[in-house]
Write an enzyme that holds these catalytic residues in place. Structure first.
Site, PDB file in Angstrom:
ATOM      1  N   ASP A   1       0.864  -1.174   0.000  1.00  0.00           N
ATOM      2  CA  ASP A   1       0.000   0.000   0.000  1.00  0.00           C
ATOM      3  C   ASP A   1       0.905   1.230   0.000  1.00  0.00           C
ATOM      4  OD1 ASP A   1       1.027   0.159   2.521  1.00  0.00           O
ATOM      5  OD2 ASP A   1      -0.821  -0.355   3.574  1.00  0.00           O
TER       6      ASP A   1
ATOM      7  N   CYS B   1       4.377   1.669   2.108  1.00  0.00           N
ATOM      8  CA  CYS B   1       5.409   0.617   2.086  1.00  0.00           C
ATOM      9  C   CYS B   1       6.833   1.127   2.341  1.00  0.00           C
ATOM     10  CB  CYS B   1       5.307  -0.254   0.839  1.00  0.00           C
ATOM     11  SG  CYS B   1       6.023   0.459  -0.606  1.00  0.00           S
TER      12      CYS B   1
ATOM     13  N   HIS C   1       7.628   0.780  -4.812  1.00  0.00           N
ATOM     14  CA  HIS C   1       7.385  -0.288  -3.837  1.00  0.00           C
ATOM     15  C   HIS C   1       8.724  -0.808  -3.298  1.00  0.00           C
ATOM     16  CE1 HIS C   1       5.393  -3.480  -1.752  1.00  0.00           C
ATOM     17  NE2 HIS C   1       6.323  -4.294  -2.185  1.00  0.00           N
TER      18      HIS C   1
END
Length: 283
Positions: A57, A60, A270
């Site tokens: 999400d 991160c 990410h």
């Protein structure tokens, strides 16, 4: 009851898996990108044996950094020991009325007193958890304690609010230092050179308030996070393999006594966590 059952299974940091096994599963094809990623993972595998996937999400970057910091924490950082630490929200709100617009975990429209109290609770929780984990000497127990903490959704998100507030506090300090002619790190100029964050108020409204909700941390905010925690964040940026940005340090001229945490990213959005340093690396 159903709600608690569901949230318990949202794993924030997945169990470890062999790094090359993970790579083979994720990057099968023969495209230039897949080949570059495999090369990047091979390089990381020289140093680390396993990888832990971090829930993807918009928290991160905060999640991966904090998890790594806690899982290797042996002493409480000096800024967490500061007596005034928990007075931060009150002190800042007394000077900067605009902090009332801080958006806490998507709760809107609170009174000024409440927001100060809620952030204070988040800071107290951060200190308490960090202290507890520092005091665990056995590495396996320490890891278990971290895993447990990152399975408790409510506590976990409170910790991210604390980190975001510390980032705001750091940004205010750097902004004021620059205005008063003191030396500031280069990233600070870049942070406030953006149209959307020319001052700390805009940084809060247009960036920090959105982290975790509609956006993650941008590159320049990774520097801010590193400064707020007084940690060097070392990132293997796999898509930059074979360039001098493959291993990037935030900040790029770290203080010698700052501890180092290591993350992996394929795209600067990410972040995952490399674990288990290979024996020869340790020696």
């Amino acid at each position: 009851m159903l709600h608690t059952v569901l949230t318990e299974y949202k794993v924030s940091v997945a169990p470890e898996i062999d790094i090359m096994e993970y790579c083979r599963k994720e990057w099968r094809g023969n495209t230039p990108v897949a080949k570059r990623m495999r090369k990047g993972y091979e390089e990381v595998a020289q140093k680390f044996a396993s990888i832990r996937r971090v829930r993807g999400d918009n928290y991160c970057a905060l999640r991966a950094t904090l998890f790594q910091a806690l899982s290797q924490a042996s002493q409480l950082p000096s800024w967490l020991q500061n007596e005034d630490f928990t007075m931060l929200p009150e002190n800042l709100l007394s000077k900067y009325d605009w902090i009332k617009q801080w958006q806490l975990k998507e709760k809107l429209g609170r009174k000024m007193g409440e927001i100060s109290d809620e952030i204070k609770e988040c800071l107290i929780l951060l200190r308490k958890k960090w202290k507890n984990i520092c005091e665990i000497e056995d590495p396996i127990e320490k890891q278990d304690a971290c895993d447990k903490l990152f399975k408790n959704e409510e506590e976990e998100y409170s910790l991210y609010e604390a980190l975001k507030f510390l980032m705001l506090n750091t940004a205010i300090r750097l902004y004021n230092d620059d205005k008063n002619g003191r030396r500031v790190p280069v990233f600070s100029w870049l942070l406030f050179a953006r149209d959307t964050s020319s001052n700390p108020c805009q940084l809060m409204e247009n960036h920090l308030n959105h982290v975790g909700h509609s956006g993650g941390l941008e590159q320049v905010e990774m520097f801010l996070l590193a400064y707020a925690l007084q940690y060097t964040i070392q990132v293997y940026r796999l898509y930059k393999y074979s360039t001098d940005e493959f291993i990037t340090l935030y900040p790029n001229d770290p203080e010698e006594d700052w501890p180092v945490v290591t993350l992996i990213t394929e795209d600067d959005r990410h972040y995952n966590i490399p674990v288990r340093m290979c024996q020869e690396t340790i020696l």
